[in-house]
Design a protein around this motif. Structure first.
Motif, PDB file in Angstrom:
ATOM      1  N   GLN A  80      52.184 -32.389  69.887  1.00 19.30           N
ATOM      2  CA  GLN A  80      52.437 -31.218  69.242  1.00 19.30           C
ATOM      3  C   GLN A  80      51.423 -30.935  68.227  1.00 19.30           C
ATOM      4  O   GLN A  80      51.412 -31.744  67.223  1.00 19.30           O
ATOM      5  N   ASP A  81      50.840 -29.840  67.909  1.00 16.49           N
ATOM      6  CA  ASP A  81      49.983 -29.371  66.769  1.00 16.49           C
ATOM      7  C   ASP A  81      48.689 -30.388  66.717  1.00 16.49           C
ATOM      8  O   ASP A  81      48.453 -30.619  65.569  1.00 16.49           O
ATOM      9  N   PHE A  99      48.824 -27.738  71.928  1.00 19.25           N
ATOM     10  CA  PHE A  99      50.235 -28.500  72.358  1.00 19.25           C
ATOM     11  C   PHE A  99      49.899 -28.752  73.471  1.00 19.25           C
ATOM     12  O   PHE A  99      49.292 -28.072  74.578  1.00 19.25           O
ATOM     13  N   VAL A 162      55.430 -26.369  75.107  1.00 21.79           N
ATOM     14  CA  VAL A 162      56.366 -25.305  74.261  1.00 21.79           C
ATOM     15  C   VAL A 162      57.232 -24.576  74.896  1.00 21.79           C
ATOM     16  O   VAL A 162      57.352 -24.668  76.393  1.00 21.79           O
ATOM     17  N   SER A 163      58.058 -23.909  74.402  1.00 24.16           N
ATOM     18  CA  SER A 163      59.084 -23.107  75.223  1.00 24.16           C
ATOM     19  C   SER A 163      58.525 -21.844  75.893  1.00 24.16           C
ATOM     20  O   SER A 163      57.744 -21.063  75.112  1.00 24.16           O
ATOM     21  N   ARG A 179      61.578 -26.921  78.643  1.00 23.19           N
ATOM     22  CA  ARG A 179      61.517 -27.363  77.238  1.00 23.19           C
ATOM     23  C   ARG A 179      62.357 -26.437  76.534  1.00 23.19           C
ATOM     24  O   ARG A 179      63.339 -26.568  75.353  1.00 23.19           O
ATOM     25  N   GLU A 180      62.347 -25.122  76.717  1.00 26.01           N
ATOM     26  CA  GLU A 180      63.196 -23.946  76.298  1.00 26.01           C
ATOM     27  C   GLU A 180      64.709 -24.320  76.568  1.00 26.01           C
ATOM     28  O   GLU A 180      65.460 -23.998  75.419  1.00 26.01           O
ATOM     29  N   THR A 258      57.054 -19.638  72.717  1.00 25.56           N
ATOM     30  CA  THR A 258      57.841 -19.851  71.312  1.00 25.56           C
ATOM     31  C   THR A 258      57.553 -21.324  71.093  1.00 25.56           C
ATOM     32  O   THR A 258      57.498 -22.290  71.589  1.00 25.56           O
ATOM     33  N   PHE A 259      57.342 -21.213  69.521  1.00 21.73           N
ATOM     34  CA  PHE A 259      56.798 -22.653  68.750  1.00 21.73           C
ATOM     35  C   PHE A 259      57.937 -22.840  67.843  1.00 21.73           C
ATOM     36  O   PHE A 259      58.065 -21.738  67.017  1.00 21.73           O
TER      37      PHE A 259
END
Length: 474
Positions: A80-81, A99, A162-163, A179-180, A258-259
């Motif tokens: 992540q990131d 990501f 990510v979502s 993920r979401e 979405t993050f």
């Protein structure tokens, strides 16, 4: 394998025209697939063969960072990131936040699914292109190629780092990633999330109003801050990138990424809400979805919801026009009738101002269809005049078992508002608004109630001036 052609088109559009850069690496960090945003970002939109099929290390300032990324992916499963600096075709540098989640064959890492966004986002939505069309060239692919693409896209969507979700024209979530569902607390019961209106999961309704308005009109969301409400009631700050799939001028669906933000992050919105106008509750959000819902009906549901944000802007214009009419030079009766005609056209089917006299009787001005009041409506009027507070029946049809509601319906009225006109705390009159049972708009809501009371406040000085001039008695 079998696959649904329409689903393939939806996933192909989502990946190919997404508002963020996406790619899939194969073995040895070779770029297997990349979307249009990534090709445009790196300058290969006109020469994709110079990027696709090449080692990602060729396009990174420090190639060892790719090795580090792959080693960590093999050990941790996702990153992540992760900071990375890419090199454009023209030599320019592109710092990004990566990501990524690993694709495996058993215990062996065979590739990744990557989402990239600018490290320092400074673009405005109007500066971000929104892509449309068959970017992945589905039309020219064989069935075998389509099957392979479907497998890759389905895998990417379900297991992205990510979502991800897709909202269709009726405002409902139609596709979402694992993920979401996990992040929102619906992994065990996806049916409580998929098929529901996206607004149900936003903690700040003004923000989702703004988002829907932008997306329905075709404008993208760039680093858009919001607060989501998870299944257990927890508030999760996020930032969102999204664009709209359009068919001509018609909105089809979103492409949303979405993050997460830290739980204590400040979530700033472009909306200034020091003053908030009430919103009517029902914009069709809870209408049952239908398999044969037409595009027009679906758009109606979405746009009726967006109208929740538009209403304050229209309200301001309506009140400004009322003030202009009241400031005219004609006599009180003429000015009141002009305001009531405007009100009957905008807010109700009929509108009236009632000014009682001390010895009974009084004066009434009215406009609109079926102007005037009947017995049941008069009873509500007398309550408002006697108590100095607003009385209302917002939806007689919903409470037709009550005596007042039955009487109103018998008079052809489904909703009635009576707002007192107060001058220094004393009742000088009342404003009544009615919606007919056979009209297109049959109910009132909180926004209508607030607007009626504000209009009554603007009428108060005119009645007081007329009384001081001897034009009114009471």
């Amino acid at each position: 394998m079998t696959f649904d052609e329409q689903e393939l088109e939806t996933l192909s559009d989502y990946f190919g025209n997404a508002p963020v850069a996406l790619h899939m690496l194969g073995a040895d960090a070779v770029v297997a697939r990349a979307n249009r945003t990534e090709l445009e970002t790196l300058g290969y939109q006109d020469a994709p063969a110079e990027y696709l099929g090449h080692d990602l290390r060729e396009f990174v300032v420090e190639p060892r960072r790719v090795d580090e990324m792959l080693d960590r992916l093999a050990a941790e499963g996702e990153l992540q990131d992760f900071p990375l600096t890419l090199v454009r075709r023209d030599g320019g540098l592109v710092p990004v936040r990566l990501f990524t989640s690993g694709r495996r064959d058993g215990d062996r890492l065979v590739g990744d699914r990557a989402v990239l966004i600018p490290r320092d986002e400074s673009r405005r939505p109007k500066d971000v292109p929104v892509f449309q069309g068959d970017t992945l060239a589905l039309a020219g692919k064989s069935r075998e190629e389509k099957e392979a693409l479907y497998r890759d896209l389905k895998d990417f969507f379900q297991h992205a780092p990510v979502s991800l979700h897709i909202v269709t024209a009726d405002g409902r979530v139609r596709y979402t990633s694992a993920r979401e569902l996990e992040a929102m607390g619906y992994a065990e019961s996806p049916e409580d999330y998929i098929g529901h209106h996206i607004a149900e999961f936003h903690a700040d309704q003004a923000v989702i109003d703004e988002m829907l308005e932008n997306l329905v009109s075709g404008a993208p969301l760039v680093d858009h801050r919001a607060k989501l409400r998870t299944r257990d009631g927890r508030i999760q700050p996020v930032f969102i990138y999204s664009s709209s799939r359009m068919n001509g001028g018609d909105f089809v669906n979103t492409r949303c990424f979405t993050f997460p933000l830290p739980a204590d992050a400040e979530v700033e919105s472009s909306i200034h809400r020091a003053f908030v106008w009430p919103r009517n509750e029902d914009y069709g959000l809870h209408a049952e979805p239908s398999a044969d819902l037409s595009r027009e009906a679906a758009m109606s549901l979405a746009l009726r919801y967006v109208a929740g944000r538009k209403r304050p802007e229209e309200t301001l214009g309506f009140l400004a026009e009322c003030s202009r009419l009241l400031a005219g030079t004609s006599d009180l009766g003429t000015r009141l009738r002009e305001v009531l005609r405007l009100t009957a056209g905008y807010l109700a089917d009929r509108a009236a101002v009632h000014v009682p006299a001390a010895n009974g009787g009084g004066a009434t001005w009215s406009a609109g269809r079926g102007a005037g009041v009947g017995g049941a409506a008069d009873a509500l009027l007398q309550r408002a005049l006697a108590g100095g507070i607003t009385h209302a029946c917002l939806d007689a049809g919903a409470r037709r078992g009550e005596e007042l509601e039955r009487s109103l319906l018998a008079e052809g009225v489904n909703a009635l508002l009576v707002a007192p006109i107060l001058v220094r705390g004393t009742v000088a009159g009342a404003l009544s608004l009615a919606r007919a049972a056979d009209a297109e708009r049959t109910t009132f809501g909180p926004a209508d109630l607030a607007l009626a009371e504000e209009l009554a406040r603007r009428l108060a000085p005119e009645l007081e001036i007329a009384r001081l001039r001897g034009e009114l008695h009471g």
